[in-house]
Design a protein around this motif. Structure first.
Motif, short mmCIF file in Angstrom:
data_model
loop_
_atom_site.label_atom_id
_atom_site.label_comp_id
_atom_site.label_asym_id
_atom_site.label_seq_id
_atom_site.Cartn_x
_atom_site.Cartn_y
_atom_site.Cartn_z
N THR A 225 0.84 -1.20 0.00
CA THR A 225 0.00 0.00 0.00
C THR A 225 0.88 1.25 0.00
N ARG A 226 0.63 2.13 -0.94
CA ARG A 226 1.42 3.37 -1.01
C ARG A 226 0.94 4.37 0.04
N PRO A 227 1.86 5.09 0.65
CA PRO A 227 1.45 6.11 1.64
C PRO A 227 0.77 7.29 0.94
N ARG A 233 -0.42 4.87 5.42
CA ARG A 233 -0.82 3.79 4.50
C ARG A 233 -2.19 3.27 4.96
#
Length: 454
Positions: A225-227, A233
């Protein structure tokens, strides 16, 4: 430990899966199993007093068996040697035993031998351990997901205490997850993960009571998961589902879950509960159980538990078996479901099965008398001269195609085996027998009902 070995160990710990990094270092951090490691339990007190007996830890995957063994290693003053039954053999065990004897003789220090998946050791491998457990050279801690009554040799089992670990509850899994996302040292706090209620529910569901799966799925979900712009995130249920791919099934087609689930299936059918029967059928199908195994059990149940209360049940079950064999899976699950519903909702009677059991008991316990002469087939003149067939009454020569006769041998004359039940078609059968035989009672009041255990 050398400087190089220490550095290697630190690197290994740093890159170990989250489940390994999050192993509790004290009983205060250990989640679940309070019934065996709570503050006032026998096992907890014996560990803290460094008087641990040989034990077998039996429970589902991810419930803390290996973690508990590591905790014992941290608390006890004994030397700790760990092997996995998957990759170790007799030679490894003998090396550990030899070192254990040396430690006991030179330093008066006992050795704990931890065997993960001990059920995978064969009899010869378990026999190697037995004398050394018996004389106190090593203290055995075995971990198994299978019933030790079947998988561990009786002599070894008798010298060990068996402790049963329970599957972790949803609340306990949540507690472990919260600790992992808030722990900056060994957990994921530095990555700033955030799970909403739906994502947490999905993660708990997919872990199926297995803390190891929960933590490793969480780690993959967080890393993938990208921040956002704030560096957080946000883990979605979809990400959790994608990371887990498929819910973990605690099912082994040759282990306890196989036998427990088929037992629950059969007993739900016998108990006329179509919903529970379909649920256990679905669990077996989802786990990849052999569909012909399920079909065979349906055929057996149709004859044993439905029986003459609905004679059509056996035809339905056999048809389902033939359909599964003919069309295969996944479509074969449809006739399995139909047969399951039919048998669950059919009237029940085990009268035919119990009648056979009573007859078999008589066969074993009484004389093997000759067949009465009037029932023998006179195919030669000599046989006719000896009286074969004499006095036989051909039923179709009489009104209603019936005439009474005594057909049992002398030693069991008057014994009654079949006692029709009071469900379904057997009501009609009981009345027919009463009409034919009068008070020669073919009913089920002569002795209590008997039942067979699955």
């Amino acid at each position: 430990m050398t400087l190089f070995e220490n550095s290697a160990r630190q690197q290994l710990d740093r890159h170990a899966p989250l489940a390994a990094r999050m192993r509790p270092r004290s009983f205060d951090d250990f989640v679940g199993q309070e019934h065996i490691v709570g503050p006032d339990t026998v096992l907890r007190r014996s560990i803290e007093a460094d008087r641990i007996p040989s034990i077998i830890l039996w429970g589902p995957p991810g419930t803390g068996k290996t973690t508990l063994a590591n905790l014992i290693a941290n608390v006890t003053k004994s030397h700790f040697s760990s092997v996995s039954a998957v990759g170790s053999g007799v030679a490894d065990l003998r090396i550990i035993v030899r070192e254990a004897k040396d430690l006991l003789g030179m330093e008066r220090r006992r050795t704990i031998l931890f065997i993960d998946e001990i059920h995978r050791f064969n009899k010869a491998q378990q026999d190697v351990i037995l004398p050394h457990v018996e004389d106190g050279s090593v203290i055995l801690i075995g971990a198994t997901t299978e019933n030790p009554s079947f998988e561990v040799n009786s002599p070894l089992l008798s010298r060990s205490r068996v402790f049963v670990l329970k599957a972790l509850t949803a609340e306990q899994i949540e507690q472990i997850i919260f600790k992992a996302i808030s722990d900056a040292e060994t957990g994921l706090a530095e990555l700033r993960p955030e799970l909403d209620e739906d994502a947490m529910e999905a993660l708990v569901l997919f872990s199926n009571g297995d803390a190891r799966i929960a933590l490793n799925t969480l780690e993959l979900a967080v890393q993938s998961t990208r921040p956002n712009e704030n560096g957080i995130r946000k883990i979605s249920p979809e990400t959790v589902e994608d990371a887990s791919q498929r819910r973990s099934q605690v099912y082994d087609k040759s282990g306890d879950q196989h036998y427990d689930t088929i037992s629950a299936f059969i007993k739900s059918l016998r108990g006329s509960d179509p919903d529970a029967s379909l649920y256990y059928l679905a669990r077996m199908i989802d786990a990849g159980e052999d569909p012909l195994f399920i079909a065979r059990r349906l055929v057996i149940l149709a004859a044993e538990d439905v029986g003459m209360a609905d004679p059509q049940a056996l035809s339905v079950a056999v048809a389902a078996q033939q359909a599964v064999h003919f069309i295969g899976m996944p479509e074969g699950q449809i006739p399995l479901a139909e047969a399951t519903v039919y048998l669950a909702t059919a009237p029940k009677s085990n009268a035919s099965y119990m009648a056979l059991n009573r007859a078999l008991q008589d066969v074993e316990a009484s004389r093997n008398d000759p067949v009465p002469l009037h029932l023998r087939n006179a195919v030669t003149g000599l046989m006719r001269g000896l009286g074969y067939g004499e006095g036989y009454k051909y039923a179709h020569d009489y009104e209603g195609n019936f005439t009474p006769a005594e057909n049992l041998p002398e030693s069991v004359r008057g014994h009654r085996y079949y006692r029709p039940g009071d469900q379904g078609y057997e009501i009609e059968v009981r009345e027919r027998l009463r009409k034919w035989w009068g008070e020669r009672s073919h009913h089920n009041t002569e002795s209590p009902r008997q039942s067979s255990e699955e």
